[in-house]
Design a protein around this motif. Structure first.
Motif, PDB file in Angstrom:
ATOM      1  N   LYS A 127      -2.462   6.551 -13.198  1.00 52.70           N
ATOM      2  CA  LYS A 127      -3.222   7.799 -13.175  1.00 52.70           C
ATOM      3  C   LYS A 127      -4.643   7.484 -12.714  1.00 52.70           C
ATOM      4  N   GLU A 128      -5.176   8.333 -11.818  1.00 52.01           N
ATOM      5  CA  GLU A 128      -6.525   8.121 -11.291  1.00 52.01           C
ATOM      6  C   GLU A 128      -7.550   8.808 -12.189  1.00 52.01           C
ATOM      7  N   HIS A 129      -8.647   8.106 -12.410  1.00 54.88           N
ATOM      8  CA  HIS A 129      -9.807   8.724 -13.062  1.00 54.88           C
ATOM      9  C   HIS A 129     -10.933   8.753 -12.050  1.00 54.88           C
ATOM     10  N   HIS A 130     -11.446   9.928 -11.743  1.00 57.41           N
ATOM     11  CA  HIS A 130     -12.430  10.075 -10.673  1.00 57.41           C
ATOM     12  C   HIS A 130     -13.833   9.683 -11.115  1.00 57.41           C
ATOM     13  N   ALA A 131     -14.635   9.248 -10.119  1.00 61.87           N
ATOM     14  CA  ALA A 131     -16.009   8.813 -10.384  1.00 61.87           C
ATOM     15  C   ALA A 131     -16.876   9.961 -10.883  1.00 61.87           C
ATOM     16  N   ASP A 132     -16.527  11.205 -10.518  1.00 59.09           N
ATOM     17  CA  ASP A 132     -17.341  12.353 -10.958  1.00 59.09           C
ATOM     18  C   ASP A 132     -16.939  12.841 -12.351  1.00 59.09           C
ATOM     19  N   GLY A 133     -16.054  12.098 -12.992  1.00 53.26           N
ATOM     20  CA  GLY A 133     -15.664  12.432 -14.359  1.00 53.26           C
ATOM     21  C   GLY A 133     -14.545  13.446 -14.462  1.00 53.26           C
ATOM     22  N   SER A 134     -14.102  13.995 -13.335  1.00 54.15           N
ATOM     23  CA  SER A 134     -13.038  14.993 -13.381  1.00 54.15           C
ATOM     24  C   SER A 134     -11.693  14.339 -13.706  1.00 54.15           C
ATOM     25  N   ALA A 135     -10.828  15.143 -14.301  1.00 55.21           N
ATOM     26  CA  ALA A 135      -9.510  14.649 -14.683  1.00 55.21           C
ATOM     27  C   ALA A 135      -8.727  14.276 -13.427  1.00 55.21           C
ATOM     28  N   GLY A 136      -8.145  13.117 -13.446  1.00 52.35           N
ATOM     29  CA  GLY A 136      -7.444  12.622 -12.270  1.00 52.35           C
ATOM     30  C   GLY A 136      -6.004  13.056 -12.212  1.00 52.35           C
ATOM     31  N   GLU A 137      -5.362  12.638 -11.139  1.00 50.43           N
ATOM     32  CA  GLU A 137      -3.953  12.949 -10.920  1.00 50.43           C
ATOM     33  C   GLU A 137      -3.110  11.697 -11.125  1.00 50.43           C
ATOM     34  N   TRP A 138      -1.854  11.931 -11.461  1.00 53.40           N
ATOM     35  CA  TRP A 138      -0.895  10.830 -11.453  1.00 53.40           C
ATOM     36  C   TRP A 138      -0.615  10.463  -9.999  1.00 53.40           C
ATOM     37  N   VAL A 139      -0.591   9.178  -9.724  1.00 55.29           N
ATOM     38  CA  VAL A 139      -0.311   8.703  -8.371  1.00 55.29           C
ATOM     39  C   VAL A 139       1.145   9.019  -8.034  1.00 55.29           C
ATOM     40  N   SER A 140       1.387   9.537  -6.825  1.00 59.25           N
ATOM     41  CA  SER A 140       2.751   9.860  -6.406  1.00 59.25           C
ATOM     42  C   SER A 140       3.463   8.623  -5.889  1.00 59.25           C
ATOM     43  N   ALA A 141       4.771   8.571  -6.150  1.00 56.56           N
ATOM     44  CA  ALA A 141       5.588   7.490  -5.589  1.00 56.56           C
ATOM     45  C   ALA A 141       5.626   7.654  -4.072  1.00 56.56           C
ATOM     46  N   ARG A 142       5.677   6.534  -3.364  1.00 51.53           N
ATOM     47  CA  ARG A 142       5.617   6.580  -1.899  1.00 51.53           C
ATOM     48  C   ARG A 142       6.970   6.192  -1.295  1.00 51.53           C
ATOM     49  N   ASP A 143       7.378   6.994  -0.287  1.00 51.33           N
ATOM     50  CA  ASP A 143       8.650   6.710   0.393  1.00 51.33           C
ATOM     51  C   ASP A 143       8.652   5.305   0.996  1.00 51.33           C
ATOM     52  N   VAL A 144       7.463   4.860   1.449  1.00 48.57           N
ATOM     53  CA  VAL A 144       7.396   3.553   2.095  1.00 48.57           C
ATOM     54  C   VAL A 144       7.774   2.434   1.117  1.00 48.57           C
ATOM     55  N   ASP A 145       7.513   2.653  -0.187  1.00 45.98           N
ATOM     56  CA  ASP A 145       7.903   1.655  -1.186  1.00 45.98           C
ATOM     57  C   ASP A 145       9.415   1.636  -1.390  1.00 45.98           C
ATOM     58  N   ASP A 146      10.041   2.821  -1.345  1.00 48.64           N
ATOM     59  CA  ASP A 146      11.506   2.866  -1.435  1.00 48.64           C
ATOM     60  C   ASP A 146      12.124   2.168  -0.237  1.00 48.64           C
ATOM     61  N   ALA A 147      11.534   2.412   0.946  1.00 49.16           N
ATOM     62  CA  ALA A 147      12.055   1.797   2.166  1.00 49.16           C
ATOM     63  C   ALA A 147      11.922   0.269   2.099  1.00 49.16           C
ATOM     64  N   ALA A 148      10.790  -0.199   1.522  1.00 45.80           N
ATOM     65  CA  ALA A 148      10.567  -1.647   1.407  1.00 45.80           C
ATOM     66  C   ALA A 148      11.627  -2.282   0.518  1.00 45.80           C
ATOM     67  N   ARG A 149      12.020  -1.574  -0.540  1.00 43.31           N
ATOM     68  CA  ARG A 149      13.048  -2.105  -1.428  1.00 43.31           C
ATOM     69  C   ARG A 149      14.410  -2.100  -0.742  1.00 43.31           C
ATOM     70  N   GLU A 150      14.686  -0.992  -0.032  1.00 40.82           N
ATOM     71  CA  GLU A 150      16.025  -0.828   0.556  1.00 40.82           C
ATOM     72  C   GLU A 150      16.336  -1.854   1.632  1.00 40.82           C
ATOM     73  N   ARG A 151      15.281  -2.440   2.234  1.00 42.26           N
ATOM     74  CA  ARG A 151      15.583  -3.413   3.295  1.00 42.26           C
ATOM     75  C   ARG A 151      16.237  -4.670   2.757  1.00 42.26           C
ATOM     76  N   TRP A 152      16.177  -4.886   1.423  1.00 46.84           N
ATOM     77  CA  TRP A 152      16.843  -6.053   0.826  1.00 46.84           C
ATOM     78  C   TRP A 152      18.309  -5.770   0.515  1.00 46.84           C
ATOM     79  N   GLU A 153      18.716  -4.519   0.638  1.00 46.23           N
ATOM     80  CA  GLU A 153      20.063  -4.128   0.219  1.00 46.23           C
ATOM     81  C   GLU A 153      21.023  -4.143   1.395  1.00 46.23           C
ATOM     82  N   ASP A 154      21.460  -5.335   1.781  1.00 49.49           N
ATOM     83  CA  ASP A 154      22.466  -5.392   2.846  1.00 49.49           C
ATOM     84  C   ASP A 154      23.520  -6.439   2.534  1.00 49.49           C
TER      85      ASP A 154
END
Lengths: 154, 86
Positions: A127-154
């Motif tokens: 979860k991100e906490h912003h420098a201006d003190g505002s409530a941050g967002e949860w970081v979203s999962a990235r498709d590129v990370d799924d793709a990086a994992r899937e390249r090992w599955e052969d």
């Protein structure tokens, strides 16, 4: 000898050099050590800190499962994975992976494999906490990370 | 009826408003998918947390499972969003 696997999920920082030394201690058969450090980065000065939530117990167990698979698949001589939780400021360490093998390619591949699976299947959430003190967002999962994992599955 | 311990993480935890709870489950809840459908009948906070069922990940006794996995015998079931560690 059996390849030692060290897994820790901890609040405190880690020392890369100390962890490499621990993995190598008393051994002369290791020919290659690859380490990866993941850091908290600040994009455009907007981030105050990342907060890392984890699932205690499962986080350790899942990372250990991933390391076991890497040791078997790449015939590693040892593997270390340390992941921090809690509040982490820009510039601080988040994760460390070390892989040891007789030759370089297996160590590179082993560390790469462990990180790709760790990012998509170890139960941590940022979860991100912003420098201006505002409530941050949860970081979203990235498709590129799924793709990086899937390249090992052969 | 069976009793199960549920744990929630990240925005699933925030939207439901608690990190863990123990629930009695109706006899017709056999799988993770059944559990998600049941939880969504318990209130608006569950509906908000579990609205997009396809992104919800589940673990039974600290191992990842698919939504079709039977939950019989589970001691602890965890529900959470896609992971973002590393």
């Amino acid at each position: 000898m059996a390849a030692p696997i060290t897994v820790r999920v901890q609040l405190e920082d880690f020392d890369l050099a100390a962890e490499v030394s621990a993995l190598r201690r008393g051994r002369t058969d290791i020919g290659a050590v690859v380490s990866f450090s993941g850091l908290c980065r600040n994009e455009a000065g907007a981030l105050n800190a990342l907060e890392l939530e984890h699932y205690p117990g499962m986080a350790e167990a899942e990372i250990r499962r991933i390391c076991h698979e890497a040791v078997t698949r790449f015939d590693l001589q040892g593997a270390t994975a340390i992941h921090r939780f809690g509040r982490i400021a820009p510039g601080e360490n988040i994760v460390l992976v070390i892989a040891a093998s007789p030759h370089r390619q297996a160590a590179f591949d082993g560390a790469n494999f462990i990180m790709d699976f760790l990012k998509t299947s170890a139960p941590f959430w940022k979860k991100e906490h912003h420098a201006d003190g505002s409530a941050g967002e949860w970081v979203s999962a990235r498709d590129v990370d799924d793709a990086a994992r899937e390249r090992w599955e052969d | 009826m069976s009793t199960v311990n549920l744990v929630y993480f990240s925005w699933v935890r925030e939207r439901i408003g608690k990190g863990e709870e123990t629930l009695e489950l109706p006899a017709d809840v056999f799988t993770i998918a059944d559990l998600l459908a049941h939880l969504k009948t318990l209130g608006a906070e569950y509906e908000a947390a579990l609205e997009h069922e396809n992104v919800i990940r589940a673990a039974i006794d600290q191992e990842h499972v698919a939504h079709g996995e039977p939950i019989a015998g589970a001691r602890e079931i965890a529900l959470f969003p896609p992971m973002t560690g590393g």
